[in-house]
Enzyme design. Structure first.
Site, PDB file in Angstrom:
ATOM      1  CE1 TYR A 126      -3.233   2.956   1.247  1.00 32.05           C
ATOM      2  CE2 TYR A 126      -1.631   3.225   3.017  1.00 32.05           C
ATOM      3  CZ  TYR A 126      -2.717   3.686   2.303  1.00 32.05           C
ATOM      4  OH  TYR A 126      -3.282   4.887   2.636  1.00 32.05           O
TER       5      TYR A 126
HETATM    6  N1  LIG Z   1      -6.802   4.290   7.959  1.00 25.86           N
HETATM    7  C1  LIG Z   1      -5.707   4.949   8.254  1.00 25.86           C
HETATM    8  O1  LIG Z   1      -5.208   4.921   9.397  1.00 25.86           O
HETATM    9  C2  LIG Z   1      -5.034   5.787   7.176  1.00 25.86           C
HETATM   10  C3  LIG Z   1      -3.819   6.397   7.472  1.00 25.86           C
HETATM   11  C4  LIG Z   1      -3.241   7.232   6.525  1.00 25.86           C
HETATM   12  C5  LIG Z   1      -3.867   7.421   5.299  1.00 25.86           C
HETATM   13  N2  LIG Z   1      -5.042   6.793   5.020  1.00 25.86           N
HETATM   14  C6  LIG Z   1      -5.673   7.056   3.710  1.00 25.86           C
HETATM   15  O2  LIG Z   1      -6.848   7.797   3.919  1.00 25.86           O
HETATM   16  C7  LIG Z   1      -7.854   7.344   3.027  1.00 25.86           C
HETATM   17  C8  LIG Z   1      -9.231   7.706   3.550  1.00 25.86           C
HETATM   18  O3  LIG Z   1      -9.490   6.993   4.741  1.00 25.86           O
HETATM   19  P1  LIG Z   1     -11.017   6.747   5.181  1.00 25.86           P
HETATM   20  O4  LIG Z   1     -10.977   5.883   6.390  1.00 25.86           O
HETATM   21  O5  LIG Z   1     -11.737   8.034   5.196  1.00 25.86           O
HETATM   22  O6  LIG Z   1     -11.505   5.889   3.940  1.00 25.86           O
HETATM   23  P2  LIG Z   1     -12.847   5.051   3.712  1.00 25.86           P
HETATM   24  O7  LIG Z   1     -13.869   5.365   4.761  1.00 25.86           O
HETATM   25  O8  LIG Z   1     -12.437   3.637   3.514  1.00 25.86           O
HETATM   26  O9  LIG Z   1     -13.372   5.682   2.338  1.00 25.86           O
HETATM   27  C9  LIG Z   1     -12.783   5.408   1.125  1.00 25.86           C
HETATM   28  C10 LIG Z   1     -13.800   5.778   0.056  1.00 25.86           C
HETATM   29  O10 LIG Z   1     -13.202   5.540  -1.230  1.00 25.86           O
HETATM   30  C11 LIG Z   1     -14.226   5.118  -2.081  1.00 25.86           C
HETATM   31  N3  LIG Z   1     -13.725   4.400  -3.241  1.00 25.86           N
HETATM   32  C12 LIG Z   1     -13.127   3.173  -3.258  1.00 25.86           C
HETATM   33  N4  LIG Z   1     -12.842   2.823  -4.529  1.00 25.86           N
HETATM   34  C13 LIG Z   1     -13.285   3.838  -5.318  1.00 25.86           C
HETATM   35  C14 LIG Z   1     -13.303   4.036  -6.725  1.00 25.86           C
HETATM   36  N5  LIG Z   1     -12.807   3.123  -7.573  1.00 25.86           N
HETATM   37  N6  LIG Z   1     -13.830   5.194  -7.219  1.00 25.86           N
HETATM   38  C15 LIG Z   1     -14.350   6.113  -6.364  1.00 25.86           C
HETATM   39  N7  LIG Z   1     -14.375   5.970  -5.023  1.00 25.86           N
HETATM   40  C16 LIG Z   1     -13.842   4.839  -4.509  1.00 25.86           C
HETATM   41  C17 LIG Z   1     -15.114   4.219  -1.225  1.00 25.86           C
HETATM   42  O11 LIG Z   1     -16.377   4.138  -1.831  1.00 25.86           O
HETATM   43  P3  LIG Z   1     -17.599   3.222  -1.278  1.00 25.86           P
HETATM   44  O12 LIG Z   1     -18.188   3.996  -0.155  1.00 25.86           O
HETATM   45  O13 LIG Z   1     -18.471   3.079  -2.460  1.00 25.86           O
HETATM   46  O14 LIG Z   1     -16.969   1.918  -0.843  1.00 25.86           O
HETATM   47  C18 LIG Z   1     -15.092   4.950   0.118  1.00 25.86           C
HETATM   48  O15 LIG Z   1     -16.185   5.804   0.253  1.00 25.86           O
HETATM   49  C19 LIG Z   1      -7.584   5.845   2.945  1.00 25.86           C
HETATM   50  O16 LIG Z   1      -8.114   5.294   1.766  1.00 25.86           O
HETATM   51  C20 LIG Z   1      -6.079   5.779   2.975  1.00 25.86           C
HETATM   52  O17 LIG Z   1      -5.544   5.816   1.664  1.00 25.86           O
HETATM   53  C21 LIG Z   1      -5.624   5.997   5.934  1.00 25.86           C
END
Ligand SMILES: NC(=O)c1ccc[n+]([C@@H]2O[C@H](COP(=O)([O-])OP(=O)(O)OC[C@H]3O[C@@H](n4cnc5c(N)ncnc54)[C@H](OP(=O)(O)O)[C@@H]3O)[C@@H](O)[C@H]2O)c1
Length: 211
Positions: A126
């Site tokens: 990732y």
């Molecule tokens: N978790 C951590 O601790 C962490 C730390 C650092 C950075 N991050 C980054 O921060 C990002 C956001 O985190 P979060 O928890 O807010 O994410 P999340 O709740 O998992 O939301 C990700 C969103 O992306 C959408 N998505 C997935 N595939 C897609 C596509 N092909 N086209 C358009 N939309 C798409 C999903 O849509 P659906 O609702 O339709 O599924 C979901 O709504 C993560 O994805 C990661 O890269 C995370």
């Protein structure tokens, strides 16, 4: 400012739409499913049905003043989706933004993106993919900002953060990540910058000026 939020139905994406609306911007929420439209409208956004992995995503970007990428494949999918969404989907959106002459792009990246050796084995692929997407964005002429938070929490916003080229491992609320990304839209000192971020004791605006 008309701002497209990719991943608008996600935890951080919803906060971005809500805060953009509250700040007087005009948020557009890029979502994949019809049934997610009502939530985006409730938060004050205009829903746009699209998928960042599709080559025609430009129609969602057209007419915007800025684009925020907050989509992600999540932890429950395989390496193929990490490549398709976190790397190629992000690059696809950057290309669409650039080709339409829109200048401002804010990327939600991750601490240690491009440096997988800093992270646990399970996250190394990732981090590599996020790093490749970030490298592509840096190679463009866009006024980009790449935000690399530590572990994301559901805590309340404190608006107090710590930023730096590298910071110690830690956590930060999605609320403060969203506020910081929005502040980056209108802080020229954050343009062409990549920074890591955790919760800290500096106000967001001051932290961005210190970059
Ligand atoms: N978790 C951590 O601790 C962490 C730390 C650092 C950075 N991050 C980054 O921060 C990002 C956001 O985190 P979060 O928890 O807010 O994410 P999340 O709740 O998992 O939301 C990700 C969103 O992306 C959408 N998505 C997935 N595939 C897609 C596509 N092909 N086209 C358009 N939309 C798409 C999903 O849509 P659906 O609702 O339709 O599924 C979901 O709504 C993560 O994805 C990661 O890269 C995370």
């Amino acid at each position: 400012m008309k701002v497209l939020v990719a991943g608008a139905n996600g935890h951080t994406g919803r906060l971005l739409v809500q805060y953009l609306h509250e700040a007087g911007h005009e948020p557009f929420g890029l979502i994949r499913k019809e049934e997610q439209k009502a939530k985006i409208e409730e938060l004050g956004g205009t829903p746009v049905l699209a998928d960042v992995t599709h080559s025609d995503v430009g129609y969602a970007v057209k007419g915007m003043d800025a684009v925020i990428f907050a989509a992600g494949s999540g932890g429950s999918t395989g390496a193929d989706q990490t490549e398709a969404v976190d790397r190629d989907g992000a690059i696809n959106l950057v290309k669409a933004t650039e080709s339409l002459g829109i200048k401002k792009f804010v990327m939600l990246s991750s601490m240690a993106a491009g440096e997988p050796e800093r992270g646990p084995e399970s996250l190394q692929h990732y981090m590599k993919m996020k790093g490749e997407a970030d490298d592509y964005l840096k190679s463009t002429e866009l006024d980009y900002t790449i935000v690399r938070p530590g572990g994301l929490t559901h805590d309340e916003s404190t608006s107090q953060i710590q930023v730096g080229e590298k910071v110690d491992q830690g956590t930060i609320s999605r609320a403060d990540v969203a506020k910081t990304m929005i502040a980056c839209l209108q802080e020229p000192n954050a343009y062409h910058k990549t920074f890591e971020m955790i919760q800290g004791d500096t106000q967001i605006e001051d932290a961005l000026k210190s970059l």
